[in-house]
Design a protein around this motif. Structure first.
Motif, short mmCIF file in Angstrom:
data_model
loop_
_atom_site.label_atom_id
_atom_site.label_comp_id
_atom_site.label_asym_id
_atom_site.label_seq_id
_atom_site.Cartn_x
_atom_site.Cartn_y
_atom_site.Cartn_z
N LYS A 170 1.41 8.99 -6.53
CA LYS A 170 1.83 10.37 -6.33
C LYS A 170 2.79 10.80 -7.44
N GLU A 225 0.83 -1.20 0.00
CA GLU A 225 0.00 0.00 0.00
C GLU A 225 0.86 1.25 0.00
N GLN A 251 0.74 4.14 -3.00
CA GLN A 251 0.50 5.57 -2.83
C GLN A 251 1.66 6.40 -3.38
#
Length: 717
Positions: A93, A85, A89
Motif C-alpha cells: 500500500k 501477510e 499488504q
C-alpha cells in the motif's frame, strides 16, 4: 558492450526474493526505517520540481531511481517469505502511494515518462544515487544477478550475435593492412572559472525554451559571386552557398534545420566535398535512403556511392559515401565504428531524440568514435523538426555534434559559455548562452525567408525502396506482365513474318493489343500493377507526410486508390496526427466540412485527398506542401492537384513531393508524365514545339516493359 556498461548491469540488481530488504524487527516492518521513507522523500522533491514546470536534471535522476527501487521492493515483498501477510499488504500500500506520486509528477512533466521504459539507460549518476539511498536505508545488495539483469545480458549477447561484417569490408581490410594512425582529437583546453560548479544543461535548455530572442541561425558568410561548389550544369541557391562558404572557412558541425524543400541533402553532400570528409557515412530513414543515393550521384558525381541494405552483401568497400538506414544500424555498428569515417550525416535527426533508445545509442556511439579518431570531422544533423514534443529533444542532437558530453557541456561549448562571463544566476546568461549554442552551428531557414531564391512551384521526386510484404508480389507481377507481352510479341512475329514488319512495329502491335484489353482483363495488367505499387508505397508516403506535418505544418496528401487512402489515414492517425479526407463518396456538405477543418482547425495536420475527387474546385492554401503518394496518368491531372495549394492566397512557395517506387514501372511512369508536360507549354505558353510522342502513357509503359524484356532475353542467349 563496454566493461563499464557490464559493470552497471552487475550492480543493477532487481526484484528477486534475495534482493533489497526493508528493515524488519520482531517480525514487523518499521515504517520510519528502511527504503520506503527514502523513496517518499525523493519522490516529493521530484513532484515539486515537475509542478514548477520542468523537472531539473537532478530530479530526473531521482525520478528514475525511485521508479526502479519501487519495482524492486514491490517484487521482493510479493515473493518474500520472511514477512507477515499484514505487513506485506501494508508495504504494498505504501509503495502504491509512492507510485501514485511518480504518476503525478509524470503528468506534470511528460518528458519523465521515457525514463520508466524497461530499456531506459541507467546513468552513472543514477547508479550512484541508488547506492546512496540504499546505504541510508541500511540495505545490502545481493551477490547474485537478478532475473532482469540476466535478461539484459542475454539481450546484449543476442545483439552481438546479430552483428555482421560484410565480406567485402573484410577484403578491403586485407587489401590495405597498413591503416593510417589515428589523427587524435583537438584538445579544447577548458577554462575552469565561474561555471565550474554550475549545473548548466537545464539553464541552456531554458534559454531556448524562452524564445523570442532573435534568429536561430549562426552568422554565415555571404554567398560567393561565382558558384564554385556545385557540379557543372547545376546551380545552388544563395542560402545553400552561404552554408558551404562556412564549411570552406573551416566550420565542421551543423544542426541544419532548414524547412523541407530548401535543399538540405545537397548542402550536406557538397559540404563533405568542400571539407574532404571522405569516407562519409549517411544515416537516414529507409523512406529516403534511395533519394540520398540519387542526390549523391547528382551533386557529387565523381564520388562512389554504396547503399547498405540487409546484411550488406552488396556494399562497395571502396566507396566514398555509405548510406544506411536507422533500422539496420545496430547490425553493422561493429565494422562502421572501426571503418575510419571522416564525416557523418544523420537525416531526420529528431528520430534520435530519445537518448535511451537503441537507435540513439548506436548513432551517438558512431559519432563519438569519429570524434575520438579524427581532427575536426564533419558532423551534420539534418531535421526540419529539431523539436517535436519537448525542449529536451535537443539533447541527443547536441550530443551527436559533441556539444554535450553526457549531462554536461562539451569542452568547446563550455569555453564559449565561459567567455560570456555570466552564470545562470545572471539574467544576461540566457540570451548569451542561447547565442553561444547557435554560433556553434545551428542553421534554420524557412521558405518564406528565402522566397526570393525559390521558384513559385517545385516538384521534387522522392524515390523509395519498397521493403513491405507486397514488394515480392510486385516484382513477380512485373515479370508476369513482361512474359505476357513477350508471348504476344512472339505470336505476332510468327504470324506476320510474311508482311515483313519491323521489330518496333511488332512491339507496338503487341502492346496495343494488351492496352486495349487491359481494363477488362482479369489478369496482370499495367493498371493492377500500379494499384499494387500504390498500396506498397502507402505507409512510406504517409510516413513522409507525417514528418512534413511535424516540421512545416499542414500537408495535402493525394492518392488515386481508396485502399491507399485508407491505409495512409490509418497510419497517420496511429501516430497522433489529425486527419481529414476528401473522397468521391462524400456529400457536398461533408466535403466542405473536411476542407474547413483542414483550413481552420490547427489540430488537423493532414488532408488525404482523392486525385479525381479533389483535383479540381478545392482551395487548400493552408498548406504549401503536397505529397503525391500515387502518380496520375497525365501531367494535367498532377498539375491540377498541386494547384489546390498553389493558387491565389498562397503566400509561400509550393513544394510537391512525388513518392516514386524505385526500380519499378513507377519510375518510367514518372518520366513519361514529365515528357507530356510540354503540351501545355506549347499550346498555352507559346513555347517552342518539340517532338513528342502522342501515345497514351499507359501504352508507352507497356512498350518500355516489352523492350526491356527483349533486351534481357537477348543478353542471356
Amino acid at each position: 558492450m563496454t566493461s563499464t556498461a557490464d559493470a552497471r548491469l552487475k550492480n543493477r540488481a532487481t526484484g528477486n526474493k534475495n534482493g533489497i530488504r526493508s528493515l524488519v524487527r520482531g517480525g514487523r516492518v518499521l515504517k520510519n526505517e528502511g527504503i520506503i521513507p527514502q523513496l517518499a522523500l525523493a519522490v516529493r522533491e521530484v513532484e515539486a520540481s515537475a509542478r514548477r514546470g520542468k523537472a531539473t536534471p537532478a530530479n530526473r535522476v531521482r525520478f528514475q531511481v525511485v521508479a526502479l527501487l519501487v519495482r524492486e521492493e514491490r517484487a521482493r515483498v510479493r515473493d518474500g517469505t520472511d514477512i507477515s501477510e499484514a505487513d506485506r499488504q501494508e508495504t504494498l500500500k505504501r509503495l502504491d502511494g509512492v507510485a501514485n506520486i511518480l504518476a503525478s509528477a509524470a503528468s506534470h512533466d511528460t518528458s519523465l515518462i521515457p525514463l520508466l521504459q524497461p530499456d531506459a539507460v541507467i546513468t552513472d549518476a543514477a547508479l550512484q544515487l541508488r547506492k546512496t539511498m540504499l546505504e541510508k536505508a541500511g540495505v545490502t545488495e545481493p551477490e547474485e544477478l537478478s532475473v532482469e539483469v540476466a535478461s539484459a545480458r542475454k539481450m546484449v549477447t543476442e545483439s552481438k550475435q546479430r552483428q555482421v561484417v560484410p565480406r567485402s569490408i573484410a577484403r578491403r581490410a586485407r587489401a590495405n593492412p597498413f591503416l593510417p594512425p589515428p589523427q587524435g582529437v583537438i584538445n579544447h583546453e577548458t577554462l575552469h572559472t565561474g561555471l565550474a560548479n554550475w549545473e548548466l544543461i537545464a539553464p541552456l535548455l531554458k534559454a531556448f525554451e524562452q524564445g523570442g530572442q532573435g534568429e536561430s541561425t549562426m552568422q554565415l558568410p555571404e554567398a560567393p559571386k561565382r558558384d564554385r561548389f556545385a557540379p557543372p550544369r547545376s546551380a545552388l541557391m544563395p542560402h545553400q552557398a552561404r552554408l558551404l562558404a562556412s564549411v570552406r572557412a573551416g566550420h565542421r558541425e551543423f544542426l541544419l534545420a532548414d524547412e523541407p524543400g530548401l535543399g538540405k541533402t545537397a548542402q550536406s553532400l557538397l559540404a563533405a566535398s568542400v571539407a574532404g570528409a571522405y569516407p562519409l557515412l549517411v544515416v537516414a530513414p529507409n523512406v529516403v535512403k534511395m533519394n540520398w543515393a540519387r542526390e549523391a550521384a547528382s551533386w557529387t558525381p565523381q564520388r562512389r556511392v554504396s547503399v547498405i541494405t540487409g546484411d550488406g552483401k552488396d556494399v562497395n568497400p571502396f566507396a566514398d559515401i555509405f548510406i544506411i538506414n536507422y533500422d539496420i544500424l545496430e547490425r553493422h555498428i561493429s565494422w562502421l565504428a572501426a571503418f575510419g569515417f571522416k564525416g557523418m550525416v544523420i537525416d531526420e535527426a529528431h528520430m534520435i531524440k530519445n537518448v535511451t533508445s537503441q537507435r540513439s545509442r548506436n548513432t551517438l556511439e558512431l559519432s563519438a568514435k569519429i570524434r575520438e579518431s579524427v581532427v575536426d570531422p564533419l558532423l551534420i544533423a539534418l531535421t526540419g523538426t529539431p523539436l517535436i514534443n519537448d525542449i529536451e529533444d535537443f539533447r541527443a542532437i547536441w550530443q551527436f555534434l559533441g556539444w554535450l558530453q553526457g549531462d554536461a557541456p562539451g569542452a568547446k561549448l563550455l569555453n564559449e559559455l565561459e567567455k560570456n562571463g555570466y552564470t545562470p544566476a545572471d539574467g544576461a546568461f540566457y540570451p548569451a548562452a542561447r547565442q553561444s549554442v547557435i554560433d556553434l552551428g545551428i542553421v534554420r531557414r524557412r521558405k518564406i525567408d528565402v522566397a526570393k531564391d525559390l521558384p513559385a512551384k517545385r516538384i521534387i521526386d522522392l524515390p523509395v525502396e519498397l521493403d513491405t510484404d507486397e514488394a515480392p508480389d510486385i516484382k513477380a507481377a512485373e515479370r508476369q506482365l513482361a512474359t505476357k507481352l513477350f508471348n504476344q510479341f512472339a505470336k505476332l512475329k510468327q504470324r506476320k513474318l510474311g508482311q515483313k514488319l519491323s521489330t518496333e512495329q511488332l512491339i507496338r502491335a503487341a502492346c496495343m493489343q494488351e492496352y486495349e484489353i487491359a481494363a477488362e482483363s482479369g489478369g496482370v495488367s499495367v493498371f493492377t500493377m500500379v494499384r499494387q505499387i500504390g498500396l506498397a508505397k502507402a505507409e512510406l508516403a504517409a510516413d513522409y507526410a507525417a514528418q512534413l506535418a511535424r516540421s512545416v505544418g499542414k500537408v495535402v496528401f493525394f492518392a488515386k486508390h481508396i485502399e491507399v487512402m485508407d491505409r495512409a489515414e490509418e497510419f497517420m492517425r496511429a501516430r497522433g496526427l489529425g486527419v481529414s479526407s476528401i473522397r468521391g463518396s462524400q456529400s457536398a456538405i461533408e466535403r466542405q466540412e473536411a476542407i474547413d477543418a483542414f483550413q481552420n482547425d490547427p489540430r488537423v495536420n493532414v488532408i488525404v485527398c482523392s486525385l479525381t475527387a479533389a483535383g479540381v474546385g478545392v482551395n487548400l492554401q493552408a498548406s504549401s506542401n503536397v505529397v503525391l503518394a500515387e502518380l496520375s496518368w497525365t501531367d494535367a491531372e498532377q498539375t491540377q492537384a498541386i494547384d489546390r495549394v498553389h493558387r491565389i492566397g498562397q503566400e509561400e512557395p509550393v513544394t510537391a513531393w512525388r513518392i516514386i517506387a524505385a526500380q519499378t514501372v513507377d519510375q518510367k511512369i514518372a518520366e513519361l508524365i514529365d515528357s507530356k508536360a510540354g503540351l501545355a507549354a506549347r499550346a498555352l505558353d507559346g513555347a517552342e514545339a518539340q517532338a513528342e510522342n502522342s501515345d497514351p502513357v499507359q501504352l508507352r509503359v507497356l512498350i518500355e516493359v516489352l523492350r526491356q524484356e527483349l533486351q534481357r532475353r537477348i543478353s542471356t542467349i
